[in-house]
Structures are given as C-alpha cells and as structure tokens.
Enzyme design. Structure first.
Site, PDB file in Angstrom:
ATOM      1  N   PRO A  21      23.420 -13.976  -1.948  1.00  0.00           N
ATOM      2  CA  PRO A  21      24.861 -14.204  -1.754  1.00  0.00           C
ATOM      3  C   PRO A  21      25.642 -12.920  -1.494  1.00  0.00           C
ATOM      4  O   PRO A  21      26.721 -12.968  -0.890  1.00  0.00           O
ATOM      5  CB  PRO A  21      25.298 -14.874  -3.063  1.00  0.00           C
ATOM      6  CG  PRO A  21      24.265 -14.456  -4.068  1.00  0.00           C
ATOM      7  CD  PRO A  21      22.988 -14.373  -3.302  1.00  0.00           C
ATOM      8  N   TYR A  26      20.481 -18.093  -1.317  1.00  0.00           N
ATOM      9  CA  TYR A  26      20.073 -16.835  -1.941  1.00  0.00           C
ATOM     10  C   TYR A  26      20.616 -15.668  -1.125  1.00  0.00           C
ATOM     11  O   TYR A  26      21.066 -15.834  -0.006  1.00  0.00           O
ATOM     12  CB  TYR A  26      18.558 -16.750  -2.140  1.00  0.00           C
ATOM     13  CG  TYR A  26      17.696 -16.572  -0.918  1.00  0.00           C
ATOM     14  CD1 TYR A  26      17.565 -15.339  -0.293  1.00  0.00           C
ATOM     15  CD2 TYR A  26      16.944 -17.628  -0.417  1.00  0.00           C
ATOM     16  CE1 TYR A  26      16.745 -15.162   0.817  1.00  0.00           C
ATOM     17  CE2 TYR A  26      16.119 -17.473   0.686  1.00  0.00           C
ATOM     18  CZ  TYR A  26      16.024 -16.236   1.296  1.00  0.00           C
ATOM     19  OH  TYR A  26      15.201 -16.074   2.394  1.00  0.00           O
ATOM     20  N   SER A  79      11.884 -23.674   0.115  1.00  0.00           N
ATOM     21  CA  SER A  79      12.654 -22.462   0.361  1.00  0.00           C
ATOM     22  C   SER A  79      12.182 -21.807   1.654  1.00  0.00           C
ATOM     23  O   SER A  79      10.980 -21.819   1.956  1.00  0.00           O
ATOM     24  CB  SER A  79      12.478 -21.496  -0.817  1.00  0.00           C
ATOM     25  OG  SER A  79      13.246 -20.327  -0.656  1.00  0.00           O
ATOM     26  N   ASN A  80      13.140 -21.268   2.406  1.00  0.00           N
ATOM     27  CA  ASN A  80      12.848 -20.604   3.679  1.00  0.00           C
ATOM     28  C   ASN A  80      12.239 -21.563   4.695  1.00  0.00           C
ATOM     29  O   ASN A  80      11.474 -21.157   5.577  1.00  0.00           O
ATOM     30  CB  ASN A  80      11.918 -19.400   3.459  1.00  0.00           C
ATOM     31  CG  ASN A  80      12.539 -18.366   2.550  1.00  0.00           C
ATOM     32  OD1 ASN A  80      13.545 -17.754   2.879  1.00  0.00           O
ATOM     33  ND2 ASN A  80      11.963 -18.195   1.362  1.00  0.00           N
ATOM     34  N   TYR A 103       8.184 -12.160  -7.468  1.00  0.00           N
ATOM     35  CA  TYR A 103       9.012 -11.164  -8.138  1.00  0.00           C
ATOM     36  C   TYR A 103       8.120 -10.441  -9.153  1.00  0.00           C
ATOM     37  O   TYR A 103       8.027 -10.808 -10.323  1.00  0.00           O
ATOM     38  CB  TYR A 103      10.201 -11.803  -8.842  1.00  0.00           C
ATOM     39  CG  TYR A 103      11.113 -12.623  -7.956  1.00  0.00           C
ATOM     40  CD1 TYR A 103      11.031 -12.563  -6.566  1.00  0.00           C
ATOM     41  CD2 TYR A 103      12.059 -13.474  -8.522  1.00  0.00           C
ATOM     42  CE1 TYR A 103      11.874 -13.322  -5.766  1.00  0.00           C
ATOM     43  CE2 TYR A 103      12.910 -14.223  -7.720  1.00  0.00           C
ATOM     44  CZ  TYR A 103      12.807 -14.157  -6.349  1.00  0.00           C
ATOM     45  OH  TYR A 103      13.639 -14.913  -5.554  1.00  0.00           O
TER      46      TYR A 103
END
Length: 313
Positions: A206, A204, A156-157, A58
C-alpha cells in the site's frame, strides 16, 4: 468500528491489518531484528490489529516462526492469521513455483507447525505456476477447509483470467494483489469481477515500497543497501523515481490539514475507497505500527479524497 466481511465466509476483520515481510524476512530486507519483529506483532495484537499476513517466502518460514512464538502468549481467537505458499526451494536455493495439491497440502501443514496453531484463518496460493489447473489447486485447499485447517481460501498475484479459473467452483474468498496509488491497475478489470463475485480484494504494497510514506523528497531521494528488494522495483528506476516523488510531495499539504503524516493520509484514502478490502501495511518497528493505526483518526472529506485521486490519475 465497522468490520469487513471476508468473501462469503463468516470471517470479519478491522480494515487495517499488518503485513509481515519485514518481520523475519531476512531474504527481502537487510538488518532486521527478530526481537523487534516480535514486538511489532505483539503491539499489533495489543492495539486490535486483527489481520496478520505472512508467507513462507518471508525468511523461508522465519516470519511464520516469529509470529508463532508471539501467538503462544496471546488469545489465538483475537488474530485473523493469513499465510501464503507456492515457492519450492531446492537445496541449492533454486526457487520454482508449485501449485500442485500435494505441495499445497504439505505447505499448509508445515505453516501450521511453524505458526504453532491448528488452523489458518486464510491461506493463499502465493503465485501461480504454469502447469497446475487452478481449480484443481483451489480444490485441494477446499478439502483442507473441510478438514478444519483453513477458514478462507485466497490466491495472490493471479491475473484476472487465472482468478476466474481458480474460482470455477466458487471457492475463492480473497485475492491479494499489488495495488496502491502509484500502481492502481488492479481496480480496472480485476476488482469489478471480484466485487461481482463477492471476493475480497486485499492490496499489498500500500505504500509502494515506502514511496507513499512521504519520507522522500526531490532533495532527499532514497538510497538502499545491497540486498534490499526495492532495488529491483520499477517505481524506483531513475526515469520514474523523481516523477513519483513529485506526486507524493503534493500530498503533504493535504496531510497537514488533518495533522497527519503522508502515510496516514494514504491509509485513510484506502480506508475510504469502496473498491478494496482490508489493507495490510508493513511495519519494521512498533512505532511504525502505532503510526499506521492512527490512520483511523483521519476522517477524509469527499473533496480531499477526490483531490488525492486526481494527483495520481
């Protein structure tokens, strides 16, 4: 307010957190403002939003830096701070995935510096690479936990097979994968395994990249500026977009019965869903954050919960 236990740890959080890819994520969204982003984080803390979820990608560490600035003016213990890493960025901008113990250890130390804290409540391997044995990667995070730098370990993922490999020694506490009403695949095979192993599932996206906020209609379809990552999302492809917007339109009369927005209704549906853990909607402005928090006031009936599920079945 009932709190959710994170995996097998002693961490407990309120069920609505904050995703921060719009806070400092200049490589994902155009026209972000740093001061507004910091105000979003401060507003979250002021309104008891405990889980704040960020990542190196990010803004290539910029989101972490902004959150770190805000944390200096607050009680660190009030925040359940999560970050993620796996992307190795070369000088020419090339990104490769790296799950080696050396890279993950370095990534945690660098995240701690940017966030200006001496521990992370949660650290995720953001994406799996193709080479590193997953149990070996998680083992490195376990050593960091034993050193006091982490309190909980996540991936994650990861596919179901990759999660099982990562959890070979029972060290995984959370899985953060894509899940929403328009993309419910995670609850088919992955979530049953997680529930069996007492691993928390953190969805994530949402709002399905804003599709589930109710801001669009068939007369007002979305248009994004160049550089917006949503231009690459399958849900927005022309053959899918109108069908998805039509489904979301069916939520508007249900939301109206609760004097709620569609976004608040969607969050309330997630909060009632026993299969998932903390939800981390993003917010670009403090006003969006405050609107999300109002989802706690929507006490969805069993009948309306089923009605929403049926629309997206």
């Amino acid at each position: 307010m009932k709190k959710i236990q994170i995996g097998k740890t002693d961490l407990r959080v309120r069920s609505l957190g904050l995703g921060t890819n719009k806070i400092g994520g200049y490589n994902l969204f155009p026209n972000l403002d740093d001061e507004t982003g910091k105000k979003v984080v401060q507003t979250a803390i002021d309104h008891d939003v405990e889980m704040i979820d960020t990542a190196y990608m990010y803004g290539l560490g910029h989101s972490e830096e902004l959150i770190g600035e805000v944390l200096q003016h607050n009680d660190r213990d009030k925040v359940v701070l999560a970050s993620k890493a796996a992307q190795q960025v070369a000088e020419d901008g090339t990104v490769t995935l790296n799950n080696t113990p050396e890279f993950l250890t370095k990534s945690v130390d660098e995240a701690l510096k940017r966030l200006q804290t001496d521990y992370l409540d949660i650290f995720y391997i953001h994406f799996p690479d193709q080479e590193t044995p997953k149990a070996e990667a998680v083992g490195a995070l376990q050593r960091l936990r034993e050193a006091g730098k982490l309190r909980a370990i996540g991936v994650s993922n990861f596919s179901l097979a990759q999660v099982k490999e990562a959890n070979a020694d029972g060290y995984v506490d959370l899985v953060e994968n894509q899940y929403n009403l328009l993309q419910p695949d995670a609850t088919n095979e992955l979530v049953p395994y997680l529930n069996e192993k007492n691993i928390s599932f953190v969805p994530y996206e949402p709002f399905a990249a804003a599709l589930l906020t109710g801001r669009y209609s068939l007369e007002n379809l979305p248009h994004f500026e160049e550089g917006d990552h949503r231009l690459k999302i399958e849900l927005y492809e022309p053959d899918q977009l109108k069908k998805n917007v039509a489904k979301v339109d069916q939520l508007k009369p249900i939301a109206a019965r609760y004097d709620a927005t569609v976004a608040q209704l969607v969050l309330a549906w997630y909060l009632k869903n026993p299969k998932i853990g903390p939800v981390i909607p993003g917010a670009r402005t403090p006003e969006q954050l405050l609107s999300n928090v109002k989802a706690y006031d929507v006490q969805l009936s069993d009948a309306d919960y089923e009605a929403v599920a049926k629309i997206f079945a």
